[in-house]
Design a protein around this motif. Structure first.
Motif, PDB file in Angstrom:
ATOM      1  N   GLU A 102       0.830  -1.211   0.000  1.00 39.73           N
ATOM      2  CA  GLU A 102       0.000   0.000   0.000  1.00 39.73           C
ATOM      3  C   GLU A 102       0.864   1.260   0.000  1.00 39.73           C
ATOM      4  N   GLY A 105       2.016   1.731  -3.422  1.00 40.11           N
ATOM      5  CA  GLY A 105       0.868   2.166  -4.201  1.00 40.11           C
ATOM      6  C   GLY A 105       0.532   3.627  -3.985  1.00 40.11           C
ATOM      7  N   ARG A 106       0.665   4.081  -2.764  1.00 41.75           N
ATOM      8  CA  ARG A 106       0.413   5.491  -2.472  1.00 41.75           C
ATOM      9  C   ARG A 106       1.414   6.369  -3.213  1.00 41.75           C
ATOM     10  N   TYR A 107       2.661   5.932  -3.266  1.00 34.17           N
ATOM     11  CA  TYR A 107       3.674   6.708  -3.983  1.00 34.17           C
ATOM     12  C   TYR A 107       3.334   6.780  -5.473  1.00 34.17           C
ATOM     13  N   THR A 109       0.422   6.517  -6.864  1.00 36.26           N
ATOM     14  CA  THR A 109      -0.775   7.339  -7.059  1.00 36.26           C
ATOM     15  C   THR A 109      -0.405   8.816  -7.098  1.00 36.26           C
ATOM     16  N   ARG A 110       0.510   9.203  -6.217  1.00 35.99           N
ATOM     17  CA  ARG A 110       0.929  10.603  -6.156  1.00 35.99           C
ATOM     18  C   ARG A 110       1.961  10.956  -7.230  1.00 35.99           C
ATOM     19  N   PRO A 112       2.476   9.294 -10.643  1.00 36.21           N
ATOM     20  CA  PRO A 112       2.167   8.280 -11.663  1.00 36.21           C
ATOM     21  C   PRO A 112       3.273   8.080 -12.692  1.00 36.21           C
ATOM     22  N   ARG A 115       5.983   5.122 -12.053  1.00 40.45           N
ATOM     23  CA  ARG A 115       5.760   3.690 -12.260  1.00 40.45           C
ATOM     24  C   ARG A 115       6.554   3.169 -13.449  1.00 40.45           C
ATOM     25  N   LYS A 141      -4.019  -4.171  -6.688  1.00 41.84           N
ATOM     26  CA  LYS A 141      -4.872  -3.085  -6.205  1.00 41.84           C
ATOM     27  C   LYS A 141      -4.151  -2.279  -5.136  1.00 41.84           C
ATOM     28  N   SER A 144      -1.558  -0.103  -6.642  1.00 36.34           N
ATOM     29  CA  SER A 144      -2.083   0.909  -7.573  1.00 36.34           C
ATOM     30  C   SER A 144      -1.435   0.791  -8.948  1.00 36.34           C
ATOM     31  N   THR A 145      -1.386  -0.428  -9.456  1.00 40.98           N
ATOM     32  CA  THR A 145      -0.797  -0.677 -10.767  1.00 40.98           C
ATOM     33  C   THR A 145      -1.521  -1.830 -11.436  1.00 40.98           C
TER      34      THR A 145
END
Length: 407
Positions: A102, A105-107, A109-110, A112, A115, A141, A144-145
């Motif tokens: 998570e 994923g947070r990184y 999301t902030r 993008p 990635r 999930k 975030s990818t």
């Protein structure tokens, strides 16, 4: 007396004084080059060495960020790792019960755009294919990818744990675009697992325990050579060989003094020793602070080769302290103790607890062992296992200690 100490070179008094002034007693990483890394411009990420990951053809950073820490609340560290060129990021479902994923994923999301730069790896234990599909979907999930670059079956002890059902599942997941490459991680019976993988054509990469204590054995050399010939990408972990500095070891005092005179710490030297092997694509290291991150970045970027004398000091230290280190040859002790208790797994829990200070993780990994094994921990006769242990470990005492600390 002063002249005698000077002739001896780096003395015990010098060592303890350095520990006190530089803080090596707590981190072992505040040498000049460690601080220098923090001062380097963020635009110099390209100076991080990159190596090909076996037959994948992908170039990865020679230093990998192990995600076994609070990534959610350490977003600044993730940013700095990326800025310094540490673009291989490793995590797992079991790290903080998914919280490490998570945090990554947070990184993303902030940030993008990040990635595309990050070679992302996650892992979990093998199971039924349907359950594994559900697990990878949940992992994606959290991250975030839509995909990870590499998926590892986590912590196998025998290559047979990933048979045809897992092979077929991996092929399906690749076709579905959920991961590009497939392999496994292993802390136990590493050489046998590597040798078996080298005989296949469907293992892309392996992360395994590898350090100055293990690299000189002929079986380990043969295993690495076999994987290199068939294009299996190799990622080293547990490269410090366990244990904090113990100032009562004469070999360690000489080793620390020798390396500090050359401009790096003994911990940095252990990283450099692993990177001397061109078959190692990357070192996965847990780096939960900027201090440790900067020290490891500095060691990886510094292309100064270790001398034969340096390796001799590491060999001598390994020999003097081998009774405090489990080499992961779990089949030997496990069979000798009747196969009830996974001794090497319990030893790994003790390493997390005592050497890394990761008490919650140690108890979590210990809790994942079977209830039957945990219940029998202090009831087994370990005398034959102790007799056969190449390291000469006091297994019975260590299992009693584990039952007290980890329960």
């Amino acid at each position: 007396m002063a002249n005698e100490e000077k002739k001896e070179g780096f003395t015990r008094r010098d060592f303890l004084r350095t520990m006190g002034l530089a803080g090596i007693a707590s981190t072992g990483l505040e040498a000049t080059k460690a601080f220098a890394a923090q001062e380097q411009s963020e635009t110099k990420a390209a100076s991080m060495p990159r190596r090909k990951l076996g037959k994948t053809g992908v170039e990865v950073s020679a230093l990998a960020l192990g995600g076994m820490f609070d990534t959610v609340n350490n977003q600044l560290l993730l940013r700095q790792a990326r800025n310094w060129g540490v673009t291989y990021w490793d995590t797992a479902e079991g790290y903080g019960n998914g919280m490490s994923e998570e945090g990554f994923g947070r990184y993303f999301t902030r940030n993008p755009e990040a990635r595309r730069e990050i070679f992302l790896v996650t892992k979990f234990r093998a199971g039924q294919p349907a359950n594994m599909t559900e697990s990878i979907d949940k992992a994606l999930k959290r991250l975030s990818t839509d995909y990870v670059d590499l998926f590892f079956v986590h912590g196998i002890n025998e290559f047979g744990e990933i048979g045809d059902p897992v092979r077929e599942w991996a092929s399906q997941m690749k076709k579905a675009g959920k991961f590009k490459f497939f392999g496994f991680s292993t802390h136990t019976n590493m050489e046998d697992c590597l040798l078996a993988a080298a005989k296949t054509d469907w293992i892309d990469a392996i992360m395994f325990t590898y350090n100055f204590r293990l690299m000189q054995t002929q079986k380990m050399k043969d295993a690495l050579e076999a994987c290199a010939k068939t294009g299996v990408g190799l990622v080293a972990m547990k490269t410090q060989g366990g244990g904090p500095v113990k100032s009562d070891s004469e070999a360690e005092l000489q080793m620390a003094g020798r390396f500090l005179e050359r401009g790096f710490t003994d911990k940095q030297a252990k990283i450099k020793a692993v990177l001397e092997n061109p078959n190692i694509a990357s070192i996965c290291s847990q780096m939960p602070s900027l201090t440790i991150l900067s020290a490891n970045v500095a060691a990886t970027r510094d292309l100064t080769s270790l001398a034969r004398e340096d390796f001799d000091l590491l060999d001598r230290f390994a020999e003097e302290t081998q009774k405090g280190y489990c080499a992961g040859c779990g089949r030997i002790c496990g069979e000798a103790a009747g196969g009830i208790v996974p001794i090497s797994d319990v030893m790994r829990c003790l390493m997390y607890y005592r050497d890394y200070g990761e008490r919650e993780l140690a108890r979590q990994v210990f809790a994942d062992l079977s209830e039957h094994a945990r219940g029998k921990l202090t009831e087994i006769d370990y005398s034959l296992a102790e007799k056969r242990c190449p390291q000469g470990l006091a297994i019975a005492r260590l299992m009693r200690e584990a039952s007290t600390l980890l329960a």
